[in-house]
Design a protein around this motif. Structure first.
Motif, PDB file in Angstrom:
ATOM      1  N   ALA A 190      -0.692  -0.548  -9.139  1.00  0.00           N
ATOM      2  CA  ALA A 190       0.581  -0.559  -8.409  1.00  0.00           C
ATOM      3  C   ALA A 190       0.484  -1.426  -7.157  1.00  0.00           C
ATOM      4  N   ASP A 191      -0.630  -1.311  -6.449  1.00  0.00           N
ATOM      5  CA  ASP A 191      -0.778  -2.083  -5.219  1.00  0.00           C
ATOM      6  C   ASP A 191      -0.864  -3.577  -5.505  1.00  0.00           C
ATOM      7  N   ALA A 192      -1.641  -3.934  -6.511  1.00  0.00           N
ATOM      8  CA  ALA A 192      -1.759  -5.350  -6.861  1.00  0.00           C
ATOM      9  C   ALA A 192      -0.394  -5.919  -7.241  1.00  0.00           C
ATOM     10  N   ALA A 193       0.351  -5.169  -8.037  1.00  0.00           N
ATOM     11  CA  ALA A 193       1.669  -5.631  -8.465  1.00  0.00           C
ATOM     12  C   ALA A 193       2.607  -5.791  -7.280  1.00  0.00           C
ATOM     13  N   SER A 194       2.557  -4.829  -6.376  1.00  0.00           N
ATOM     14  CA  SER A 194       3.467  -4.862  -5.234  1.00  0.00           C
ATOM     15  C   SER A 194       3.141  -6.046  -4.313  1.00  0.00           C
ATOM     16  N   ILE A 195       1.864  -6.233  -4.009  1.00  0.00           N
ATOM     17  CA  ILE A 195       1.496  -7.369  -3.148  1.00  0.00           C
ATOM     18  C   ILE A 195       1.890  -8.677  -3.832  1.00  0.00           C
ATOM     19  N   ALA A 196       1.627  -8.765  -5.131  1.00  0.00           N
ATOM     20  CA  ALA A 196       1.989  -9.984  -5.866  1.00  0.00           C
ATOM     21  C   ALA A 196       3.480 -10.274  -5.739  1.00  0.00           C
ATOM     22  N   PRO A 203       2.861   1.016   0.814  1.00  0.00           N
ATOM     23  CA  PRO A 203       3.643  -0.043   1.469  1.00  0.00           C
ATOM     24  C   PRO A 203       2.918  -0.679   2.655  1.00  0.00           C
ATOM     25  N   THR A 204       2.025   0.043   3.284  1.00  0.00           N
ATOM     26  CA  THR A 204       1.343  -0.498   4.461  1.00  0.00           C
ATOM     27  C   THR A 204       0.484  -1.699   4.083  1.00  0.00           C
ATOM     28  N   LEU A 205      -0.091  -1.637   2.888  1.00  0.00           N
ATOM     29  CA  LEU A 205      -0.984  -2.690   2.421  1.00  0.00           C
ATOM     30  C   LEU A 205      -0.265  -4.043   2.379  1.00  0.00           C
ATOM     31  N   SER A 206       0.858  -4.073   1.688  1.00  0.00           N
ATOM     32  CA  SER A 206       1.555  -5.340   1.502  1.00  0.00           C
ATOM     33  C   SER A 206       2.203  -5.812   2.805  1.00  0.00           C
ATOM     34  N   LEU A 207       2.710  -4.879   3.597  1.00  0.00           N
ATOM     35  CA  LEU A 207       3.337  -5.284   4.858  1.00  0.00           C
ATOM     36  C   LEU A 207       2.300  -5.802   5.846  1.00  0.00           C
TER      37      LEU A 207
END
Ligand SMILES: Nc1ncnc2c1ncn2[C@@H]1O[C@H](COP(=O)(O)O)[C@@H](O)[C@H]1O
Ligand SMILES: Nc1ncnc2c1ncn2[C@@H]1O[C@H](COP(=O)(O)O)[C@@H](O)[C@H]1O
Ligand SMILES: Nc1ncnc2c1ncn2[C@@H]1O[C@H](COP(=O)(O)O)[C@@H](O)[C@H]1O
Ligand code: NA
Ligand code: NA
Ligand code: NA
Lengths: 314, 101, 314, 314, 101, 101
Positions: free
Chosen positions: C87-93, C278-282
């Motif tokens: 999920a995190d990889a997809a969101s950052i992408a 959300p913190t990761l991508s932001l």
């Protein structure tokens, strides 16, 4: 080619109907309204400094009387034909007897973009027109021997943001004069149309939300909210001719009288006639009459003013 | 530590336009203070989404003794419930410095 | 001599790192963003009125495809090398496949201050580029046969403030034309750089707060957040050459593709892929990529565009 | 003919005393303040880029010393003659030893409207003057061997919005230079007086609300809040002469020293000297001294500066 | 459904200017979290109408166990009650996932 | 005076971005109304200081009967607790005009 401010309004309506999340932040809306009110006041005040009070006084009086008569005329229509409860009929009547500064601002901008001259002291008539309909509305709802706390009501009316800013602007414009005002022109005058565009964007969004709640109030309200401004505009045209106004001034006065309040009157009615349903009058005023005046009314009243001047002049 | 005392917390959610008059009446009921926050919501009178002045809610809290709480609730019922968007509820709370309220 | 808007950004970062209490009030920030979006839209719309749709359509298509490919390219890197959860990889992408309007605005201002011409219809490509990466991101996170409520997602995307204001501005600019827009220029065009300065001040403060939370996410995120825009910029340069853009247009397009979303995508991901942090991508997008693009990226992409044009031209 | 910004202030006081509901929305007030602080900083910074640090350094030192002395002078008066408690006397003294940026802005605008030249680097002295009185105030309230957490206090002072924006503006102005700053002039310079007008409108409303709470604090506070600025202005005039300032610069410096803080000092005192009653000092500073300086002080200090220059020159 | 657990809800209404320091102390008392809303109001220290920075209130809520609640109330009393506009009250609340607090 | 009735007050503190969907689900649980205020705070998912859209909290209050309260708490637990910043607690409150809820 459409005036961009009208496009902003249409954009607002469209975004609202499409349930977009777009909103002007509430404090920014307040700010934008304040600027419009101050600018209109300032412009009126500058004009005042060039005029004799004796020319304006009779116009103020005449307009005050019209403000008393309009709700008396609307009330029985709403009560008998519309089948509204007493409080509701009185409250709606008060909204339509009073005025909308936003509508006035668009009329001013319309005239400016067509380079049409109009009597610049109209903001004073605007101030005068805001008030009498409120008093008549309360009396219609509660009768003469009612328990209205007039001290509270008059405070609500005169201490309301709208009136205070208009009067403040008028006085500042009057005392400053054309030279003095120069330094604050970039904010209050140069940005005027841009600020008006943002205002109309938000008004479009608001109108759209009111339009959605329209169906539950039936066709009569819609018809009233379009017919009433048309009739009021006729009165406005006649008054413009009576006052010897230019075509532009006649059209702006017609717009003014045709407009319906959505700020000062709702606030006053909520306190004084709480049994009236506020959604009813706001739906009519914001959902129908405001967009009608902006999109169709103003150009129409302009044509009416031209026609009227031809007839008189010919 | 001072002993705790039980008081009432009355919470009222209603229209912003009522603020001035409502506060006056609450004080007349004997409240020594109040706290207000801006709010939005939905209830029997439809959605009040705080987008337009007429659609803004406030949330008023009053810490008071049982008698004042009852007076406030009675006043609300008599004067406001019929015509205004309004909800109120009452709870027990324990406070320090109970003489304040 | 540094452009003052860049200084405002640096000032914001410095004040943020020094834990100053300085903040642009939230509603003022919203207002400032709205003005930027509308201005960018208006400028694009004015240009649209001068162009044939047939020239732009293929560019829109090409850019849409790039928006689909970028996250597909970023996802495995993040998943395999970065070791992020699906999920995190997809969101950052998705964030890096989409775009940042703020970064675009700074590129525009950079070109203007150097008097470099660029293709003014780029805002249309901006709108097109915002969307595909979101869809790909959701599919990457949840698979094709997932339970995504696409109606909700597409509403979230298209009803979001950013897209609505850009498209609204485009249409208003298009219908108004250069003459019509004159009256609202003082607010939307003359104040543009000042408003951008305030926006960047706040962005600096926000970036600083994200920078502080950076250490807990490790070096890989930092490297990714700098390398990814560099690679994306190369794609942007190639596309600019392919489209026959000027040097300025090529550089702005590169900046656009190099930028990472921090408004539209986070909102959509929060609803559609809630298991992503959300913190990761932001942190990556606001804490590293945004400042990198503003301070280093834009001049660099400009140099790259010059070089590329020399090579092609020679 | 009155300057419209003064009329806005009077309008604000009048509307406040009449208990109107008019308020500048709080976030808009914050925004307006930020713009004023940035503009003043930017102007000072532009000037800095033209000056030698060696000319300014001694002035900064002298002004710093004055900031230390003023509260030491006010404290015994407040304690002995005024009968105030130690903490209250110290807190009020700190307010009057520090400065008000709003008052400075009005002085600047006054000089500009009369086309009077003044030393443009005064914002630097403004920054220097804000701070020492706070330290002295805390020491007066708590003694030397007190438990003050100076780390917290100095963070409160230097991280406060006011100082940060002034210094940020100074640096941005300095690095940008006159040419660079051109693009942001429409927002920061052209709108300055309009923004100042809105600021003064709100300040008038605030002053009015403080005036209402005045009676409970007795006559002494009123006398102090008028006498103290007059005496401070005399010191300011002498310093202006000492520095070889023009008439305008002398008058502006006098205004600066005569002004009393109502933002930075109250915030710092609340944290460091919580036993001081904040209403007391704010009533004096906002309710009396601010309006006194705006309406009477500035023209008076201007006359004093003229007189002083005649005496010296003659 | 997980069994409910009873915890304490401490509500503090005080001056905005205290926010940073107060939060620090609340966490030192053992609170694992807090929620803040902006407020205005009136009490023994007069009207605080949120019009001026110095007149703004905040309303802080902390869900915690009885021990932490007592520590917070004790701390407020020792350090803040005398010099700041402040009111606080405590209630029982039932929470899910009680290990969070 | 109408007799008081005991109802439940459910308070939820969560991310602003959930507002639309959460409200829909709360109504599906049988709530007749709700009140929302903007908030900021800190909890297990870190500080949410309301400075950036993604960091804004809301505080939702629902007055309802015990059954609806349970349904809401169950729904929160099933659908939201795992992936969202969220805290909720439930209290007894006494209301007038209990048929409203
Ligand atoms: N069941 C409820 N729970 C929480 N708040 C409510 C509830 N019902 C109404 N409210 C709040 O009270 C206001 C007025 O309610 P009403 O008079 O029912 O329209 C609404 O706008 C809501 O903010
Ligand atoms: N009885 C009360 N009920 C609710 N809130 C109160 C009450 N008394 C005071 N407050 C709030 O607490 C703040 C500080 O109170 P005080 O220290 O009494 O001035 C006030 O500004 C109000 O917001
Ligand atoms: N112990 C607590 N007391 C009060 N509010 C809390 C508490 N823990 C968390 N919150 C609020 O609930 C939000 C989400 O919490 P969490 O899911 O723990 O991050 C936080 O941002 C706070 O606003
Ligand atoms: Na009318
Ligand atoms: Na990208
Ligand atoms: Na001073």
């Amino acid at each position: 080619m459409l005036d961009p401010i009208i496009l902003f309004f249409i954009f607002g309506i469209a975004a609202g109907l499409l349930r977009s999340e777009l909103r002007l932040p509430s404090q920014v809306y307040d700010f934008v309204s304040m600027l419009l009110l101050l600018t209109i006041g300032l412009k009126g005040g500058l004009e005042l400094s060039k005029q004799e009070f004796s020319t304006i006084a009779p116009q103020m009086f005449a307009v005050f009387v019209v403000g008393l008569i309009l709700p008396l005329f609307a009330y029985p229509i709403l009560k008998i034909w519309g089948g509204f409860k007493r409080a509701d009929a009185a409250s709606i009547a008060a909204h339509y007897g009073s005025v909308s500064v936003g509508t006035y601002a668009v009329a001013v901008s319309y005239m400016a973009s067509l380079n049409i001259h109009f009597e610049e002291h109209l903001p004073i008539l605007l101030v005068v027109l805001e008030i009498p309909a409120i008093i008549v509305g309360i009396l219609l709802a509660k009768g003469l021997s009612n328990g209205t706390n007039w001290k509270v009501v008059s405070h609500e009316i005169f201490a309301g943001k709208g009136i205070v800013l208009l009067i403040g602007g008028l006085l500042i414009g009057w005392f400053s004069g054309v030279e003095g005002i120069k330094t604050i022109e970039p904010l209050f005058f140069d940005l005027f149309k841009g600020i008006l565009a943002l205002f109309l964007l938000e008004m479009g969004l608001i109108s759209a939300s009111k339009i959605s709640s329209l169906k539950q109030y039936g066709l009569f309200l819609v018809i009233f909210a379009i017919t009433m401004p048309l009739l009021s505009a006729l009165i406005g045209i006649s008054m413009g001719l009576m006052f010897g106004f230019s075509i532009g001034g006649t059209a702006v006065l017609a717009t003014l009288i045709a407009s319906a309040s959505y700020i000062a009157v709702p606030a006053a009615m909520r306190i004084s006639v709480p049994e009236a349903n506020p959604t009813l009058s706001l739906t009519a005023s914001l959902g129908i009459t405001f967009p009608f005046n902006i999109l169709i009314g103003i150009p129409l009243y302009h044509q009416m003013a031209i026609k009227a001047h031809q007839i008189i002049g010919g | 530590m001072t002993a705790d005392t039980i008081k009432k917390l009355v919470t009222i959610i209603t229209e912003l336009s009522l603020e001035t008059t409502l506060i006056r009446e609450i004080e007349q009921c004997g409240a020594t203070g109040y706290t207000i926050t801006n709010a939005r919501g939905k209830g029997s009178r439809g959605e009040r989404d705080a987008e337009w002045d007429a659609d803004r809610n406030i949330r008023v809290e009053i810490v008071c003794n049982a008698k004042v709480a009852e007076a406030i609730n009675y006043m609300l019922q008599e004067k406001y419930y019929d015509h205004f968007a309004m909800v109120s509820f009452t709870q027990d709370v324990s406070v320090l410095r109970a003489n304040k309220f």
